[in-house]
Write a protein that holds these residues in place. Structure first.
Motif, PDB file in Angstrom:
ATOM      1  N   GLY A  34       0.829  -1.204   0.000  1.00 34.50           N
ATOM      2  CA  GLY A  34       0.000   0.000   0.000  1.00 34.50           C
ATOM      3  C   GLY A  34       0.862   1.252   0.000  1.00 34.50           C
ATOM      4  O   GLY A  34       0.578   2.221  -0.708  1.00 34.50           O
ATOM      5  N   ALA A  35       1.952   1.214   0.770  1.00 31.31           N
ATOM      6  CA  ALA A  35       2.844   2.381   0.846  1.00 31.31           C
ATOM      7  C   ALA A  35       3.470   2.660  -0.519  1.00 31.31           C
ATOM      8  O   ALA A  35       3.596   3.814  -0.936  1.00 31.31           O
ATOM      9  CB  ALA A  35       3.923   2.128   1.898  1.00 31.31           C
ATOM     10  N   TYR A  36       3.849   1.587  -1.241  1.00 30.13           N
ATOM     11  CA  TYR A  36       4.411   1.801  -2.577  1.00 30.13           C
ATOM     12  C   TYR A  36       3.359   2.344  -3.540  1.00 30.13           C
ATOM     13  O   TYR A  36       3.666   3.184  -4.401  1.00 30.13           O
ATOM     14  CB  TYR A  36       5.031   0.507  -3.126  1.00 30.13           C
ATOM     15  N   ALA A  37       2.118   1.894  -3.402  1.00 33.84           N
ATOM     16  CA  ALA A  37       1.048   2.423  -4.253  1.00 33.84           C
ATOM     17  C   ALA A  37       0.913   3.931  -4.021  1.00 33.84           C
ATOM     18  O   ALA A  37       0.809   4.715  -4.970  1.00 33.84           O
ATOM     19  CB  ALA A  37      -0.269   1.702  -3.957  1.00 33.84           C
ATOM     20  N   ILE A  38       0.961   4.339  -2.748  1.00 38.35           N
ATOM     21  CA  ILE A  38       0.868   5.764  -2.410  1.00 38.35           C
ATOM     22  C   ILE A  38       2.071   6.519  -2.983  1.00 38.35           C
ATOM     23  O   ILE A  38       1.948   7.581  -3.592  1.00 38.35           O
ATOM     24  CB  ILE A  38       0.794   5.932  -0.873  1.00 38.35           C
ATOM     25  N   ALA A  94      -4.118   8.683  -4.044  1.00 37.73           N
ATOM     26  CA  ALA A  94      -3.100   7.759  -3.526  1.00 37.73           C
ATOM     27  C   ALA A  94      -3.725   6.765  -2.552  1.00 37.73           C
ATOM     28  O   ALA A  94      -3.430   5.562  -2.589  1.00 37.73           O
ATOM     29  CB  ALA A  94      -1.985   8.548  -2.838  1.00 37.73           C
ATOM     30  N   LEU A  95      -4.622   7.261  -1.698  1.00 39.19           N
ATOM     31  CA  LEU A  95      -5.285   6.375  -0.741  1.00 39.19           C
ATOM     32  C   LEU A  95      -6.136   5.346  -1.478  1.00 39.19           C
ATOM     33  O   LEU A  95      -6.096   4.143  -1.164  1.00 39.19           O
ATOM     34  CB  LEU A  95      -6.162   7.201   0.216  1.00 39.19           C
ATOM     35  N   ALA A 100      -3.994   2.723  -2.929  1.00 36.85           N
ATOM     36  CA  ALA A 100      -3.522   1.803  -1.893  1.00 36.85           C
ATOM     37  C   ALA A 100      -4.624   0.820  -1.509  1.00 36.85           C
ATOM     38  O   ALA A 100      -4.364  -0.384  -1.345  1.00 36.85           O
ATOM     39  CB  ALA A 100      -3.066   2.592  -0.662  1.00 36.85           C
ATOM     40  N   CYS A 131      -4.008  -3.098  -1.968  1.00 35.21           N
ATOM     41  CA  CYS A 131      -4.008  -3.939  -0.763  1.00 35.21           C
ATOM     42  C   CYS A 131      -5.131  -4.967  -0.812  1.00 35.21           C
ATOM     43  O   CYS A 131      -4.914  -6.147  -0.529  1.00 35.21           O
ATOM     44  CB  CYS A 131      -4.163  -3.090   0.493  1.00 35.21           C
ATOM     45  N   ALA A 154      -4.514  -0.587   4.077  1.00 35.22           N
ATOM     46  CA  ALA A 154      -4.243   0.508   3.144  1.00 35.22           C
ATOM     47  C   ALA A 154      -4.305   1.853   3.870  1.00 35.22           C
ATOM     48  O   ALA A 154      -3.436   2.713   3.695  1.00 35.22           O
ATOM     49  CB  ALA A 154      -5.241   0.472   1.990  1.00 35.22           C
ATOM     50  N   SER A 198      -1.276   2.178   5.951  1.00 32.87           N
ATOM     51  CA  SER A 198      -0.040   2.513   5.235  1.00 32.87           C
ATOM     52  C   SER A 198       0.026   4.016   4.963  1.00 32.87           C
ATOM     53  O   SER A 198       1.098   4.630   5.041  1.00 32.87           O
ATOM     54  CB  SER A 198       0.076   1.695   3.941  1.00 32.87           C
ATOM     55  N   LEU A 199      -1.128   4.637   4.680  1.00 29.18           N
ATOM     56  CA  LEU A 199      -1.129   6.086   4.457  1.00 29.18           C
ATOM     57  C   LEU A 199      -0.730   6.824   5.739  1.00 29.18           C
ATOM     58  O   LEU A 199       0.155   7.692   5.728  1.00 29.18           O
ATOM     59  CB  LEU A 199      -2.520   6.552   4.001  1.00 29.18           C
TER      60      LEU A 199
END
Lengths: 236, 287
Positions: free
Chosen positions: B42-46, B59-60, B63, B67, B195, B198-199
């Motif tokens: 999730g952090a990489y998606a953000i 971004a959220l 994620a 996720c 997710a 992670s944000l």
């Protein structure tokens, strides 16, 4: 045509064959019981019937539909409900939540309200304790709840596995009264019981299960009058 | 005061992650050790969305999608085939999934630490001190999520079915509940919570790397066990408790070097005094 027919059912635990090819039929509107000693394979038959256990062989047909390999949860909307051995109510949830879960596959709110009202009318104790955690009920009350929970799904066929097990004589009578009443309301019943005398006395027909095989069958009255059955199962 | 607020933020993050552990444990009866790595994904998606100048909300959402998809995929491909296998086989598989996700992150993003700025470092004066906007968002959203989740489980038909599956899978099937669906749903919810975590975690740490999920994962798992694994209020209380203790300990010059030891020491003490955790229930083994 039979509502439920089981043909040549075989079930194994590892290498041990617990059910060695049994066949039985339940007609619409009947109470049919399966009696037998501990370990004869009664509960195994029930579990395999609902696919909680895998079958080695055999075919199960319900109202013209082959349900041999149908996942357990799909049998409920089809019209088959089971009250499992040991009741297995959800002891950490409330009485009302248990009943609500019984109606999981039903979507009419009105039907739900009517069914609950009918059940509360018959068992006022369940209404009184509707917000109580079900695990705190007595054994007899839990059995009433388990049977009521199964009825919430409006089954056409109700499978009852040892409903009188571990209950006081008063509740045993109550359970058998309720079974008769359920049939009067139009639900067909397949009953598995160790209490052979009580079971045979309310059954239209019965099968005797001995170590994985059906050894006798007949009407409830015939089997009740049979000498060998009396000696083996009725303690006479 | 600002230490308490920061502690509650970390607590909220740990609680969200702990909820994922505890719900999956309660319903699927397995420890999903890959849960921390879902946070990393999730952090990489953000990171990807923000690097492309995307909005924080986008971004959220990214994620959540990543996720949830990974949670569902791992359940379907890795765990469901092992539904009737021994718990140890499932545990080892979960560790395998964890390494797989970390390795995939290394392949796609290499193993460098990369800086991420989720929100500009703004603060507002409050309670006689200043509180960062990121912390306020974290606290508000964590509260909302926990309330919504509690209501969902207590009040809805599916939520009730989740409790039923958690207590007795066989009896739940006899009610007509599709157990595979409920387990998949649990993974989806747990991963979506991850997710959000992670944000919020990135707001505090501002760095992504392939092993990012390990530490919050293990802390949240500790929180879940302290609260009583399988218990939803337990995960919430355990997470918040751990976050607050961690922040107070690391802000004190004397205790700061021992912070991690204090957290895991707390776990040991709780397990000694109350092995089922704060909210755990002793269950009779069914025969």
């Amino acid at each position: 045509m039979a509502l439920l027919s089981i043909e040549n059912l075989e079930v194994s635990y590892g290498l041990i064959r617990a059910i060695k090819g049994i066949s039985l039929k339940v007609n619409e509107g009947e109470i049919v019981s399966l009696i037998g000693a501990n370990g004869a394979g009664k509960t195994t038959t029930m579990h395999a019937l609902c696919n909680l256990l895998p079958k080695q062989n055999g075919r199960v047909v319900f109202d013209g539909t082959d349900i041999t390999n149908m996942p357990a949860h799909q049998l409920v909307p089809l019209g088959i409900s089971q009250v499992p051995e040991g009741r297995r109510i959800f002891g950490e949830l409330t009485v009302a939540e248990n009943l609500r879960l019984g109606a999981y596959t039903r979507h009419s709110k009105q039907e739900y309200a009517e069914t609950v009202a009918r059940i509360y009318e018959r068992f006022p104790i369940l209404r009184e304790r509707s917000r109580q955690i079900a695990g705190t009920l007595s054994g007899g009350e839990q059995q009433m709840l388990a049977m009521s929970r199964a009825l919430m799904a409006h089954p056409r066929l109700l499978l009852l596995d040892e409903p009188s097990m571990g209950l006081s004589p008063l509740y045993v009578s109550e359970v058998f009264d309720m079974i008769r009443k359920i049939r009067e309301d139009g639900t067909t019943i397949l009953l598995v019981e160790q209490n052979a005398k009580k079971a045979l006395s309310i059954s239209d027909r019965a099968y005797v299960l001995e170590i994985g095989r059906i050894t006798r069958s007949g009407t409830g009255a015939e089997l009740l009058a049979d000498d060998a059955i009396r000696r083996a199962y009725l303690g006479d | 005061m600002d230490t308490l607020i920061l502690g509650l933020c970390y607590g909220g993050i740990y609680a969200l992650i702990a909820l994922g552990y505890t719900m999956v444990y309660g319903i699927a009866k397995m420890l999903n050790f890959a849960h921390g790595d879902i946070i990393m994904a999730g952090a990489y998606a953000i990171f990807v969305v923000l690097s492309a100048q995307g909005h924080v909300i986008l971004a959220l959402l990214a994620a959540i999608v990543v996720c949830t998809a990974l949670g569902l995929l791992s359940e379907r491909l890795a765990y469901r085939p092992l539904r009737s296998a021994s718990p140890l086989a499932v545990l080892i598989t979960a560790i395998g999934v964890s390494y797989l996700l970390q390795s995939l992150a290394q392949i796609f993003f290499d193993s460098q630490k990369r800086p991420v700025t989720v929100l500009p470092p703004e603060s507002v004066p409050m309670f006689g001190t200043t509180v960062s906007v990121a912390s306020l968002w974290t606290l508000a959203l964590c509260t909302v999520i926990m309330v919504v989740l509690t209501l969902f489980i207590k009040k809805t038909r599916v939520g009730c079915a989740m409790l039923a599956v958690s207590e007795d899978r066989g009896a739940a099937q006899l009610m007509g509940i599709n157990v595979n669906f409920i387990i998949a749903l649990t993974f989806a919810i747990g991963s979506a919570l991850a997710a959000f975590a992670s944000l919020f975690y990135l707001m505090q740490t501002s760095v992504v790397e392939p092993t990012l999920g390990a530490m919050p994962g293990i802390k949240a798992f500790t929180a879940a066990v302290i609260g009583g694994i399988g218990s939803i209020p337990g995960a919430m209380v355990g997470g918040i408790l751990l976050g607050v203790i961690e922040t107070f300990s690391s802000s004190s010059p004397a205790l700061s070097p021992y912070t991690t030891a204090i957290e895991f020491g707390l776990l040991i003490v709780i397990l000694l005094v109350r092995p089922v955790g704060l909210f755990g229930k002793k269950r009779r083994e069914k025969v």
